[in-house]
Design an enzyme around this catalytic site. Sequence first.
Site, PDB file in Angstrom:
ATOM      1  N   LEU A  33       0.817  -1.220   0.000  1.00  0.00           N
ATOM      2  CA  LEU A  33       0.000   0.000   0.000  1.00  0.00           C
ATOM      3  C   LEU A  33       0.848   1.266   0.000  1.00  0.00           C
ATOM      4  O   LEU A  33       1.945   1.310   0.540  1.00  0.00           O
ATOM      5  CB  LEU A  33      -0.928   0.002   1.223  1.00  0.00           C
ATOM      6  CG  LEU A  33      -1.893  -1.181   1.325  1.00  0.00           C
ATOM      7  CD1 LEU A  33      -2.804  -1.032   2.535  1.00  0.00           C
ATOM      8  CD2 LEU A  33      -2.731  -1.341   0.055  1.00  0.00           C
ATOM      9  N   GLY A  36      -1.775   6.486  -2.403  1.00  0.00           N
ATOM     10  CA  GLY A  36      -2.915   6.392  -3.329  1.00  0.00           C
ATOM     11  C   GLY A  36      -4.006   5.485  -2.754  1.00  0.00           C
ATOM     12  O   GLY A  36      -5.189   5.839  -2.744  1.00  0.00           O
ATOM     13  N   HIS A  37      -3.596   4.320  -2.254  1.00  0.00           N
ATOM     14  CA  HIS A  37      -4.564   3.402  -1.623  1.00  0.00           C
ATOM     15  C   HIS A  37      -5.195   4.071  -0.400  1.00  0.00           C
ATOM     16  O   HIS A  37      -6.404   3.958  -0.178  1.00  0.00           O
ATOM     17  CB  HIS A  37      -3.880   2.112  -1.158  1.00  0.00           C
ATOM     18  CG  HIS A  37      -3.279   1.283  -2.243  1.00  0.00           C
ATOM     19  ND1 HIS A  37      -1.925   1.108  -2.384  1.00  0.00           N
ATOM     20  CD2 HIS A  37      -3.850   0.555  -3.247  1.00  0.00           C
ATOM     21  CE1 HIS A  37      -1.685   0.299  -3.407  1.00  0.00           C
ATOM     22  NE2 HIS A  37      -2.829  -0.041  -3.951  1.00  0.00           N
ATOM     23  N   GLN A  61      -5.635 -12.811 -12.165  1.00  0.00           N
ATOM     24  CA  GLN A  61      -5.600 -11.644 -13.053  1.00  0.00           C
ATOM     25  C   GLN A  61      -4.204 -11.368 -13.616  1.00  0.00           C
ATOM     26  O   GLN A  61      -3.999 -10.391 -14.311  1.00  0.00           O
ATOM     27  CB  GLN A  61      -6.156 -10.397 -12.350  1.00  0.00           C
ATOM     28  CG  GLN A  61      -5.259  -9.808 -11.279  1.00  0.00           C
ATOM     29  CD  GLN A  61      -5.972  -8.694 -10.528  1.00  0.00           C
ATOM     30  OE1 GLN A  61      -6.949  -8.938  -9.822  1.00  0.00           O
ATOM     31  NE2 GLN A  61      -5.507  -7.469 -10.694  1.00  0.00           N
ATOM     32  N   LYS A 149      -6.711   5.572 -11.685  1.00  0.00           N
ATOM     33  CA  LYS A 149      -5.420   5.189 -12.281  1.00  0.00           C
ATOM     34  C   LYS A 149      -5.636   3.950 -13.152  1.00  0.00           C
ATOM     35  O   LYS A 149      -5.022   3.793 -14.199  1.00  0.00           O
ATOM     36  CB  LYS A 149      -4.413   4.896 -11.175  1.00  0.00           C
ATOM     37  CG  LYS A 149      -3.253   4.080 -11.627  1.00  0.00           C
ATOM     38  CD  LYS A 149      -1.987   4.467 -10.953  1.00  0.00           C
ATOM     39  CE  LYS A 149      -0.816   3.796 -11.603  1.00  0.00           C
ATOM     40  NZ  LYS A 149      -0.900   2.334 -11.588  1.00  0.00           N
ATOM     41  N   ARG A 187       4.140  -0.893  -7.945  1.00  0.00           N
ATOM     42  CA  ARG A 187       5.262  -1.343  -8.773  1.00  0.00           C
ATOM     43  C   ARG A 187       6.436  -0.361  -8.743  1.00  0.00           C
ATOM     44  O   ARG A 187       7.541  -0.733  -9.127  1.00  0.00           O
ATOM     45  CB  ARG A 187       4.814  -1.520 -10.225  1.00  0.00           C
ATOM     46  CG  ARG A 187       3.841  -2.676 -10.390  1.00  0.00           C
ATOM     47  CD  ARG A 187       3.175  -2.617 -11.753  1.00  0.00           C
ATOM     48  NE  ARG A 187       2.053  -3.532 -11.807  1.00  0.00           N
ATOM     49  CZ  ARG A 187       2.100  -4.741 -12.354  1.00  0.00           C
ATOM     50  NH1 ARG A 187       3.200  -5.174 -12.887  1.00  0.00           N
ATOM     51  NH2 ARG A 187       1.019  -5.502 -12.357  1.00  0.00           N
TER      52      ARG A 187
HETATM   53  P1  AMP Z   1      -3.978  -2.293  -6.629  1.00  0.00           P
HETATM   54  O1  AMP Z   1      -3.473  -2.635  -5.268  1.00  0.00           O
HETATM   55  O2  AMP Z   1      -2.911  -1.825  -7.564  1.00  0.00           O
HETATM   56  O3  AMP Z   1      -4.854  -3.352  -7.200  1.00  0.00           O
HETATM   57  O4  AMP Z   1      -4.910  -1.031  -6.433  1.00  0.00           O
HETATM   58  C1  AMP Z   1      -5.993  -1.055  -5.537  1.00  0.00           C
HETATM   59  C2  AMP Z   1      -6.844   0.158  -5.784  1.00  0.00           C
HETATM   60  O5  AMP Z   1      -6.080   1.339  -5.560  1.00  0.00           O
HETATM   61  C3  AMP Z   1      -7.340   0.229  -7.236  1.00  0.00           C
HETATM   62  O6  AMP Z   1      -8.676   0.703  -7.250  1.00  0.00           O
HETATM   63  C4  AMP Z   1      -6.400   1.234  -7.851  1.00  0.00           C
HETATM   64  O7  AMP Z   1      -6.932   1.908  -8.961  1.00  0.00           O
HETATM   65  C5  AMP Z   1      -6.165   2.175  -6.685  1.00  0.00           C
HETATM   66  N1  AMP Z   1      -4.927   2.937  -6.879  1.00  0.00           N
HETATM   67  C6  AMP Z   1      -3.715   2.449  -7.240  1.00  0.00           C
HETATM   68  N2  AMP Z   1      -2.823   3.456  -7.380  1.00  0.00           N
HETATM   69  C7  AMP Z   1      -3.497   4.606  -7.109  1.00  0.00           C
HETATM   70  C8  AMP Z   1      -3.138   5.980  -7.093  1.00  0.00           C
HETATM   71  N3  AMP Z   1      -1.905   6.396  -7.411  1.00  0.00           N
HETATM   72  N4  AMP Z   1      -4.086   6.902  -6.753  1.00  0.00           N
HETATM   73  C9  AMP Z   1      -5.346   6.495  -6.444  1.00  0.00           C
HETATM   74  N5  AMP Z   1      -5.749   5.203  -6.442  1.00  0.00           N
HETATM   75  C10 AMP Z   1      -4.836   4.274  -6.771  1.00  0.00           C
END
Ligand code: AMP
Length: 280
Positions: A33, A36-37, A61, A149, A187
């Site tokens: 995390l 953004g999360h 996925q 994003k 990433r």
């Molecule tokens: P992930 O862990 O990459 O699957 O992301 C989980 C959630 O966080 C998804 O809805 C993403 O779109 C959101 N997310 C990832 N990066 C960002 C970011 N930089 N700003 C806002 N939300 C984000």
Amino acid sequence: MQIFYAIAEAQEYLKTQQKAGKTIGFVPTMGALHAGHISLIESSRKDNDLTVCSIFVNPTQFNNPEDLKKYPRTLEKDCELLEAAQCDVVFAPTAEEMYPALPKLKFDFGTLETVMEGKFRPGHFNGVGIVVSKLFHIVKPDKAYFGLKDLQQVAVIRQMVSDLSFDLTIVPCPTLREADGLAMSSRNMRLSAEARALAPHIHQLLELAKDKLLNRESSAHTQAFAEDYFRKYPEFELEYLEIADFDTLEPISQVNVPGKTAICMAAFLGGVRLIDNIVF
Ligand code: AMP
């Protein structure tokens, strides 16, 4: 903060909370995390009595087994961040808990998944559809928060919620960026110092491409400009740059409706696949 690893235990707890009249906001993630999360957790906390965050690196996925293997896993640190953000519940199942057997069901999102991420990651949105629908059934949220994003993911999930009459609201949330414009991503921690220094070119290029389109340049010219731009930085391997309608994701040849255009791209940088977009 409550942490559950088992589906039945999470369900039992959340059922009791719902019976007590609490509304549930849900933020599905794959962990590692970042801010953004956490911004999604904050949005959920504003709207709901209880906020649930799932942490699950969903194998179905990933079309590339190497990518799955390399995906960062930092559960302990994630829980500390969530605790500090006053998240109420973490659901962190194992792959065996979520998939005692591989699901036979297949999602077909039609034209929404034959472009961009869907085109370059075959089966990706099927895996997203399966895991998000399972999580929706387990958590039964009133609202679920997704980052723009992953613009195509938002479109696919909205379609799924509408087609299957899930009784919940999808809340799209803005992309959080580092000070130099790089979109925050789990990433990014895999980028070398050299790659990290170059990574903001992605956002810079998207801004330049936006200006071109707003100045009535065609999509074809803008795409050629982007390819030229990255030729100057051979460290990038541009996978796609698409100019599309924000809702349908269909390619458009020129900007027509204000607020409805998205430029989406994916590129490899030092072996790390990064995606970003801009909507205007
Ligand atoms: P992930 O862990 O990459 O699957 O992301 C989980 C959630 O966080 C998804 O809805 C993403 O779109 C959101 N997310 C990832 N990066 C960002 C970011 N930089 N700003 C806002 N939300 C984000």
